[in-house]
Design an enzyme around this catalytic site. Structure first.
Site, PDB file in Angstrom:
ATOM      1  N   THR A 194       1.108  -0.494   3.357  1.00 54.20           N
ATOM      2  CA  THR A 194       0.536  -1.998   3.351  1.00 54.20           C
ATOM      3  C   THR A 194      -0.593  -1.898   4.332  1.00 54.20           C
ATOM      4  O   THR A 194      -0.401  -1.088   5.608  1.00 54.20           O
ATOM      5  CB  THR A 194       1.543  -2.669   3.857  1.00 54.20           C
ATOM      6  OG1 THR A 194       2.393  -2.713   2.695  1.00 54.20           O
ATOM      7  CG2 THR A 194       1.097  -4.247   4.243  1.00 54.20           C
ATOM      8  N   GLU A 284      -4.672   8.234   2.444  1.00 51.16           N
ATOM      9  CA  GLU A 284      -3.621   9.269   2.523  1.00 51.16           C
ATOM     10  C   GLU A 284      -4.379  10.435   1.978  1.00 51.16           C
ATOM     11  O   GLU A 284      -5.179  10.638   0.833  1.00 51.16           O
ATOM     12  CB  GLU A 284      -2.737   8.738   1.440  1.00 51.16           C
ATOM     13  CG  GLU A 284      -1.862   7.919   1.727  1.00 51.16           C
ATOM     14  CD  GLU A 284      -1.127   7.035   0.813  1.00 51.16           C
ATOM     15  OE1 GLU A 284      -0.154   7.080   0.603  1.00 51.16           O
ATOM     16  OE2 GLU A 284      -1.869   6.577  -0.110  1.00 51.16           O
TER      17      GLU A 284
END
Lengths: 412, 412
Positions: A194, A284
């Site tokens: 998040t 990521e």
């Protein structure tokens, strides 16, 4: 534990304390072992609060709580935990939020409605909020000003570095301070992550002024960053203004149109932009930070939509991971955005070198030069639609095999 | 050369010849060595044509050509090349399309406006259309009915298997035949690939009837498949009806509302659905075919939007690649779709096993059973929103490291 992103800043920045804010962290054992997972920020009485949240139609219980409590405009404490998002937890989740606020309000000596909450981590698992009762009194006793890096670390999930930014600006000739922390975007293994960010200032701002600053400020900062186009159920950005600078003679600002607000607005937006960029730098598996600039669009809104279409295209992102200035995929992403575009007026630049012009490969384009630029960690991708004056920019990162590994391999 | 997709059908299907259609292929050396790259289909005089195309705002030159020529409603030949998409090629591209049509019309003995064209492959490189003049007379001389597999192979780019489907249905008690071929979706290395499909029938259909069938037919077939959410500049689906069945006593169908059309519509849609599924089975790097079913939505349109949000979510797709029944990410994708959703009414199934129910993890869910189901090559993911009767389904595939490798590694 993943290696620190190659796009991370060299170190956590120097960040001053803010009068009226004190923080502490603890290891409550929500999910992680051997690290902190709870942050408490105590705020002095009268602190104004504002917030913006995920646009998800299935928001987490803490998001629902904060939205409801914002109406009061005042905050006395912020409690954030990592390890469990308290999202998709039904009535249990609502009860956990209430219990957390009760525990914190008792320890802090304020009303539950003055407690603001955020949670990040696993989704669908009940949050063991009773664990907060074991640490809350100690947290209240331990709070100190200025411990920003510690705070930023406690809210990390699979972020590879803590994120902070600060600015000092002047109102009425007197310095006021803005400090913010954030945690990463992208939805991260083993479940969802998040974007959370918390910004604090000692400026004396009415809640409506702070809300206006925040709502406008996110548009070109946090809302202009995308990792994978996915949206958490828990994204939360809260801003707190203690007003302590009033003691040093800064008069309260009650209207968003007050011209005394302008230097503050710039500093506030700089902090938001800095934090948002750090989020993109910690996408990521990211190996490259990509700035997508779209100009010559019919409107700024059209430019944003086209820039997002490019920044979210798996094919553009994998091409950049492969260090390939693949402008054909950029054309594809422009075309699929659904906004007005004319193939024969389109120009595309990678790293400032024009590779396509007026509907065809740029005949003058030096492939060796562009290949060298594509090896850099920061890539600028610019598109001119040749239609109007609409311009916008968004930040993203490349799509690498590490992204798939982080998000898909953890069961093996 | 990539290995054949593990999701490929065992073999190319048996497909009958169609009266009035004859095909041939050749190696014109557009880009590939050692394989065919041009398909010619000759169509008997009076053949009706219909088409649907990419929604890209930057379509390729052949797409512009076909859109323009559809108004005539009649076709005499189809020329398709692989290796070069003739997209983003400006005026050169327009000239190449015209030259191709001129060459083909001279060889075939018809008007250029009766030639339909499609190109797939590299984008931004001029198409050397003059190469067609060296092979076109031979192609016209070589055409034979029924050579569908050869045709399907000539239009492949980085597809790992040729795609074909056929159906025989009855109109007025007499058999009519439908045969289609397709090539892969996903945008494929070293540049863009494209979804191309060509469907042929001997049914005597007016062009407007064929167009109506096609426009309605794609909605739940080709338009309900997504690989990576990216849209080619060249996607083309053309349908041709030779009308040769009229010689066997099938009366012409001039209105889309004619009840005699119904059995044909079913067969036609079955062919489209079969081809579309094969496209999903050959998604880049795909290891799993994923059927996303959304029910209980406010409307079918809302169900489609939510299903597409799930099917295009990198996090859902990487979770499936990791054989993880990660319903938290499904909730996230439902939430970000922007359609009405109520967390506390949502239920989610993987492979028929309910894993989440009414806002929380399903207490009865057997994790071992679901883990076993997730190892299968075909995964059904069902969401019930609990709001209304809107239902829809889309097909997609998982997102694997091979996808990133195919699309990002070719420069290294």
């Amino acid at each position: 534990m993943a290696a620190v992103s190659p796009l991370a800043p060299e170190r956590f920045p120097e960040m001053p304390a803010i009068d009226g804010v004190a923080v502490a962290t603890a290891a409550a054992g929500i999910r992680y072992a051997g690290r902190t997972d709870v942050l408490l920020a105590l705020l002095e009485p009268g602190t104004a609060v504002a917030g913006v949240f995920t646009k998800s139609k299935c928001p987490s219980a803490p998001v629902d709580w904060c939205r409801g409590k914002l109406k009061g405009g005042k905050a006395r404490a912020l409690v954030v935990n990592s390890g469990n998002a308290n999202a998709f937890t039904g009535k249990t989740g609502v009860a956990a939020v209430k219990l957390t606020a009760d525990i914190a309000s008792k320890s802090a000596g304020c009303k539950p409605a003055e407690i603001f909450l955020a949670s990040t981590g696993v989704i669908g698992e009940p949050l063991p909020a009773e664990k907060f009762s074991g640490v809350m009194d100690d947290l209240v006793a331990a709070v100190q000003p200025g411990r920003w890096e510690e705070a930023a670390r406690a809210i990390m999930t699979t972020d590879t570095f803590p994120k902070g930014a600060a600015a000092v600006v002047r109102i009425d000739g007197k310095p006021v301070t803005i400090c913010g922390i954030a945690k990463g975007a992208g939805m991260i293994a083993p479940d969802m992550a998040t974007m959370l960010s918390f910004v604090f200032t000692d400026a004396p701002l009415a809640p409506a002024v702070l809300q206006s600053l925040l709502t406008k400020g996110v548009d070109d900062t946090f809302n202009a960053v995308t990792i994978d186009g996915d949206t958490s159920t828990s994204d939360t950005l809260l801003a707190f203004a203690t007003g302590a600078a009033a003691k040093r003679g800064v008069a309260k600002i009650s209207r968003a149109s007050d011209p005394r607000l302008e230097p503050f607005r710039k500093g506030f937006n700089r902090v938001l932009a800095n934090l948002a960029e750090q989020v993109a730098r910690d996408g990521e598996g990211a190996r490259k930070l990509v700035e997508v600039i779209v100009q010559g669009a019919a409107t700024k809104k059209a430019a944003r939509k086209i820039a997002m279409s490019i920044a979210n295209s798996p094919l553009v992102k994998t091409a950049i991971a492969g260090e390939d200035a693949n402008w054909g995929r950029v054309v594809m992403a422009v075309g699929k955005a659904g906004e007005k575009a004319d193939r024969d007026k389109l120009s595309i630049w990678f790293g400032g070198v024009r590779v396509a012009h007026k509907g065809a490969r740029d005949p003058g384009y030096d492939e060796a030069k562009v290949s060298a630029l594509m090896k850099r960690p920061e890539i600028e991708l610019k598109v001119d639609l040749g239609l109007g004056k609409g311009r916008d920019r968004v930040l993203t990162c490349d799509l690498t095999k590490e992204y798939v590994a982080i998000n898909g391999d953890y069961r093996s």
